[in-house]
Structure formats: C-alpha cells, structure tokens
Scaffold this active site. Structure first.
Site, PDB file in Angstrom:
ATOM      1  N   ARG A 103       0.885  -1.180   0.000  1.00  0.00           N
ATOM      2  CA  ARG A 103       0.000   0.000   0.000  1.00  0.00           C
ATOM      3  C   ARG A 103       0.912   1.216   0.000  1.00  0.00           C
ATOM      4  O   ARG A 103       1.605   1.473   0.987  1.00  0.00           O
ATOM      5  CB  ARG A 103      -0.916   0.005   1.223  1.00  0.00           C
ATOM      6  CG  ARG A 103      -1.624   1.336   1.400  1.00  0.00           C
ATOM      7  CD  ARG A 103      -2.722   1.313   2.426  1.00  0.00           C
ATOM      8  NE  ARG A 103      -3.890   0.609   1.936  1.00  0.00           N
ATOM      9  CZ  ARG A 103      -5.097   0.667   2.509  1.00  0.00           C
ATOM     10  NH1 ARG A 103      -5.274   1.401   3.601  1.00  0.00           N
ATOM     11  NH2 ARG A 103      -6.114   0.008   2.004  1.00  0.00           N
ATOM     12  N   HIS A 130      -7.483   0.659  -6.358  1.00  0.00           N
ATOM     13  CA  HIS A 130      -7.709  -0.176  -5.170  1.00  0.00           C
ATOM     14  C   HIS A 130      -8.365  -1.489  -5.641  1.00  0.00           C
ATOM     15  O   HIS A 130      -9.546  -1.737  -5.391  1.00  0.00           O
ATOM     16  CB  HIS A 130      -8.598   0.574  -4.177  1.00  0.00           C
ATOM     17  CG  HIS A 130      -8.555   0.032  -2.779  1.00  0.00           C
ATOM     18  ND1 HIS A 130      -7.766  -1.045  -2.407  1.00  0.00           N
ATOM     19  CD2 HIS A 130      -9.210   0.423  -1.647  1.00  0.00           C
ATOM     20  CE1 HIS A 130      -7.947  -1.283  -1.113  1.00  0.00           C
ATOM     21  NE2 HIS A 130      -8.811  -0.414  -0.635  1.00  0.00           N
ATOM     22  N   GLN A 133     -10.199  -4.046  -3.242  1.00  0.00           N
ATOM     23  CA  GLN A 133     -11.514  -3.549  -2.833  1.00  0.00           C
ATOM     24  C   GLN A 133     -12.545  -3.870  -3.914  1.00  0.00           C
ATOM     25  O   GLN A 133     -13.656  -4.337  -3.614  1.00  0.00           O
ATOM     26  CB  GLN A 133     -11.435  -2.034  -2.607  1.00  0.00           C
ATOM     27  CG  GLN A 133     -12.736  -1.416  -2.139  1.00  0.00           C
ATOM     28  CD  GLN A 133     -13.096  -1.855  -0.734  1.00  0.00           C
ATOM     29  OE1 GLN A 133     -12.288  -1.733   0.179  1.00  0.00           O
ATOM     30  NE2 GLN A 133     -14.310  -2.354  -0.538  1.00  0.00           N
ATOM     31  N   CYS A 263     -16.559   1.609   0.849  1.00  0.00           N
ATOM     32  CA  CYS A 263     -15.380   0.773   1.135  1.00  0.00           C
ATOM     33  C   CYS A 263     -14.871   0.955   2.560  1.00  0.00           C
ATOM     34  O   CYS A 263     -14.165   0.081   3.059  1.00  0.00           O
ATOM     35  CB  CYS A 263     -14.277   1.097   0.143  1.00  0.00           C
ATOM     36  SG  CYS A 263     -13.745   2.816   0.227  1.00  0.00           S
ATOM     37  N   ARG A 291     -13.529  -8.689   1.850  1.00  0.00           N
ATOM     38  CA  ARG A 291     -12.108  -8.422   1.600  1.00  0.00           C
ATOM     39  C   ARG A 291     -11.285  -9.664   1.918  1.00  0.00           C
ATOM     40  O   ARG A 291     -10.349 -10.027   1.203  1.00  0.00           O
ATOM     41  CB  ARG A 291     -11.620  -7.241   2.465  1.00  0.00           C
ATOM     42  CG  ARG A 291     -12.218  -5.888   2.127  1.00  0.00           C
ATOM     43  CD  ARG A 291     -11.776  -5.386   0.770  1.00  0.00           C
ATOM     44  NE  ARG A 291     -10.333  -5.271   0.660  1.00  0.00           N
ATOM     45  CZ  ARG A 291      -9.606  -4.241   1.117  1.00  0.00           C
ATOM     46  NH1 ARG A 291     -10.215  -3.207   1.658  1.00  0.00           N
ATOM     47  NH2 ARG A 291      -8.286  -4.223   0.973  1.00  0.00           N
TER      48      ARG A 291
HETATM   49  N1   CP Z   1     -11.274  -0.205   2.578  1.00  0.00           N
HETATM   50  C1   CP Z   1     -10.002  -0.275   2.987  1.00  0.00           C
HETATM   51  O1   CP Z   1      -9.058  -0.506   2.203  1.00  0.00           O
HETATM   52  O2   CP Z   1      -9.826  -0.089   4.325  1.00  0.00           O
HETATM   53  P1   CP Z   1      -8.436   0.153   5.070  1.00  0.00           P
HETATM   54  O3   CP Z   1      -7.894   1.487   4.602  1.00  0.00           O
HETATM   55  O4   CP Z   1      -8.767   0.170   6.541  1.00  0.00           O
HETATM   56  O5   CP Z   1      -7.489  -0.951   4.716  1.00  0.00           O
HETATM   57  N1  NVA Z   2     -10.140   6.587  -1.312  1.00  0.00           N
HETATM   58  C1  NVA Z   2      -9.729   6.163   0.006  1.00  0.00           C
HETATM   59  C2  NVA Z   2      -9.920   4.703   0.160  1.00  0.00           C
HETATM   60  C3  NVA Z   2      -9.571   4.157   1.507  1.00  0.00           C
HETATM   61  C4  NVA Z   2      -9.733   2.668   1.611  1.00  0.00           C
HETATM   62  C5  NVA Z   2      -8.294   6.551   0.256  1.00  0.00           C
HETATM   63  O1  NVA Z   2      -7.458   6.389  -0.649  1.00  0.00           O
HETATM   64  O2  NVA Z   2      -7.988   7.028   1.349  1.00  0.00           O
END
Ligand code: CP
Ligand code: NVA
Length: 311
Positions: A103, A130, A133, A263, A291
C-alpha cells in the site's frame, strides 16, 4: 511468468470470475469451519506506507487461515527510496517471501516494485487504484444479484476506489454510472482504458455531473470519502466542492430500494449520513468481510498459479 495483481484490468473477465468463484467457495468453507491449508509454509510481506484497518487485518488473517505467515513492514523500518532503492528492496524480499502486498502513495512505486520483484506483487491500494476492494465489492454485489443485471451508481470523488470500480465494470461488462464534479472526474487514463475495454465487453459506463441522474433507479449506490489518505490539507475545500454529492435520504428518493456500498473508512456526515450507512440496505460489513475471502483467492492465484488452491 509471474502474475501481479496491480489492476483488475490486467486480468480477463474469465479470470476475474474464477477469482470470484474461488472467493465464494473460500467463504463457504470458512463458515463451515474449514480452512484449506493451501499456503502452508508460505510467507507474504505486507508493506504499508499509509494507515489501514481492513487491508492489513484481512491479508494477515487470510494468510494465517491458509497456513502461511505474513510479515508486516513499515516504511520507517524499510526506507524504500531513502535507506535503499525500490529495486534492492524488491530483489531482497524476493529471496525470502512468496508474495509482496503493498500500500503506497505512489502508483508508480508499486509498478516499479512489481517490475523488480521476482515474486508476485499485490496492490493493496495506491493513490490511483484499489483493486482488492473492487474484487470484494464484486463479491458483495454477486451475493445480491447477478452483477450483469444490476445498475451501479458511484457518487462522489473520482478517486482510486472509483477508478478500480470503473475498470472492473468495463472488464466484466457491467452497467455503471459515475457522478462526480467536473473538477474531480476519474482520470482520463482510466476513462480511456475503460472505454476501450467496454467496446469489447459491452459494459455501459457513463459519467455525469449530476448525482440525482446517476442514482435514479440504481440497484447499488456506492460512495467513498471525499478526502483520501494524503489529501488531508484539502479537506475543507473538498467539503465545499462535494457538498451536493452526499448520499442521504433525499438523494436516495430516486432509488429507494438501492443497496448501499462504501469501502470504509467513512467520514460520517460528509459523503454519507449515519442513517444511510447504518440503515437496512447498507452492505458495508459484507464488503469488509468479503475483503478476506476475495484476497485469499487472489493470494492463491498469484502464489500457486491456480484459482482452486491446487498447485
Ligand atoms: N477499505 C479499505 O481498504 O480499508 P483500510 O484502509 O482500513 O485498509
Ligand atoms: N479513497 C480512500 C480509500 C480508503 C480505503 C483513500 O485512498 O484514502
């Protein structure tokens, strides 16, 4: 040849449907108390530059359930780009682990790590995409209806979550309406790629500035935060820009039976009201639960090279 999971658009519709089928099977098995040990003795490195609840816990728990071991790496320990180069990190990790989940802020860094790593790289969110997701969202939608028969509306910021939903819909031939302000449309790069894929898959993907038009008659209404991780300094401005894109009872008057997707994490009272997020049509916990299953299927596929758990 190793396969990375960087974008859903790198995978064919048949491959994504195989992943979905395996995710559904793994969910059924777990609920029956069965945990196939398909990753026995395998290790997966999890590298997070940004915070996470769902992605971290579902990857770590998922690997453990399959008999493997996950190693959490933080940027202050590893220092990609400061302590050592992305190439050296990727090549070293490839000596020890079977896959790398990352990430990062920069999508280019994930692409670079994937180019340099011998082992598969899974995108656990970048500023651009993502994909994990999107796979959990597909599973959640498929638990309610045949995805091809549904109209999905995405309302809010044209961000990483929107981009992956667009590419997923294009690949699978789904019907998706996207409503964002003109200034925060999904990236041209994604839109052009989606249009090219949709011309072959038959997907119906449309953009409008008007959230009411997008939501009218939709079967699913999806929203995400207006301020993604890394954009915190713009939060006040974004609250003004997106004000009319809030998913609330008024907007949903045009789709009273729609299922609600988010999400998470949510900024309650901004992109969505408590009433809707916690209401009877909300699927947010199904998405979060899925997930786990979706990513277990992805891990098996990229590490073992099959969607059945068999090598
Ligand atoms: N939706 C999602 O990716 O959640 P986190 O940022 O908590 O991993
Ligand atoms: N769009 C959001 C998604 C978090 C899971 C972000 O990038 O922070």
């Amino acid at each position: 040849m190793k396969r990375d999971f960087i974008s859903v658009a790198d995978w064919s519709a048949d491959e994504l449907l195989e992943l979905l089928a395996r995710a559904r099977e793994l969910k059924r098995l777990l609920k029956a108390g069965e945990r196939p040990q398909t990753l026995l003795g395998r290790t997966v490195a999890l590298y997070f530059e940004k915070p996470s609840l769902r992605t971290h816990v579902t990857f770590e728990a998922g690997v453990a359930q399959m008999g493997g071991h996950a190693i959490l790496l933080r940027p202050e320990q590893v220092g990609i780009g400061t302590r050592e180069s992305p190439r050296d990190v990727a090549r070293n990790l490839s000596c020890w682990v079977d896959a790398l989940m990352t990430r990062t802020y920069s999508h280019e860094l994930i692409q670079q790590l994937a180019r340099e790593a011998i082992v598969p790289v899974i995108n656990g969110l970048s500023d651009f995409l993502h994909p994990c997701q999107a796979m959990a969202d597909l599973q959640t939608i498929a638990e309610k209806v045949e995805p091809k028969s549904a109209v999905i509306a995405y309302v809010g910021d044209g961000n990483n979550v929107a981009n992956s939903l667009i590419l997923l819909s294009a690949t699978l031939g789904l019907a998706l309406r996207v409503a964002t302000p003109v200034s925060h449309r999904p990236s041209n790069r994604v839109w052009q790629q989606a249009e090219a894929i949709a011309s072959r898959s038959g997907a119906q993907i449309a953009w409008t500035e008007d959230p009411v038009e997008a939501v009218r008659g939709a079967d699913f209404v999806y929203t995400d935060t207006w301020t993604s991780m890394g954009q915190e300094s713009e939060a006040e401005l974004r609250r003004e820009i997106f004000a009319r894109y809030q998913v609330n009872a008024g907007l949903l008057a045009g789709a009273p039976d729609a299922w609600i997707l988010h999400c998470l994490p949510a900024h309650r009272g901004e992109e969505i009201t408590d009433e809707i997020l916690d209401g009877p049509r909300s699927l947010i916990l199904d998405q979060a639960e899925n997930r786990l299953h979706a990513q277990k299927a992805i891990l098996e596929r990229v590490i073992l090279g099959s969607s059945s758990g068999a090598e």
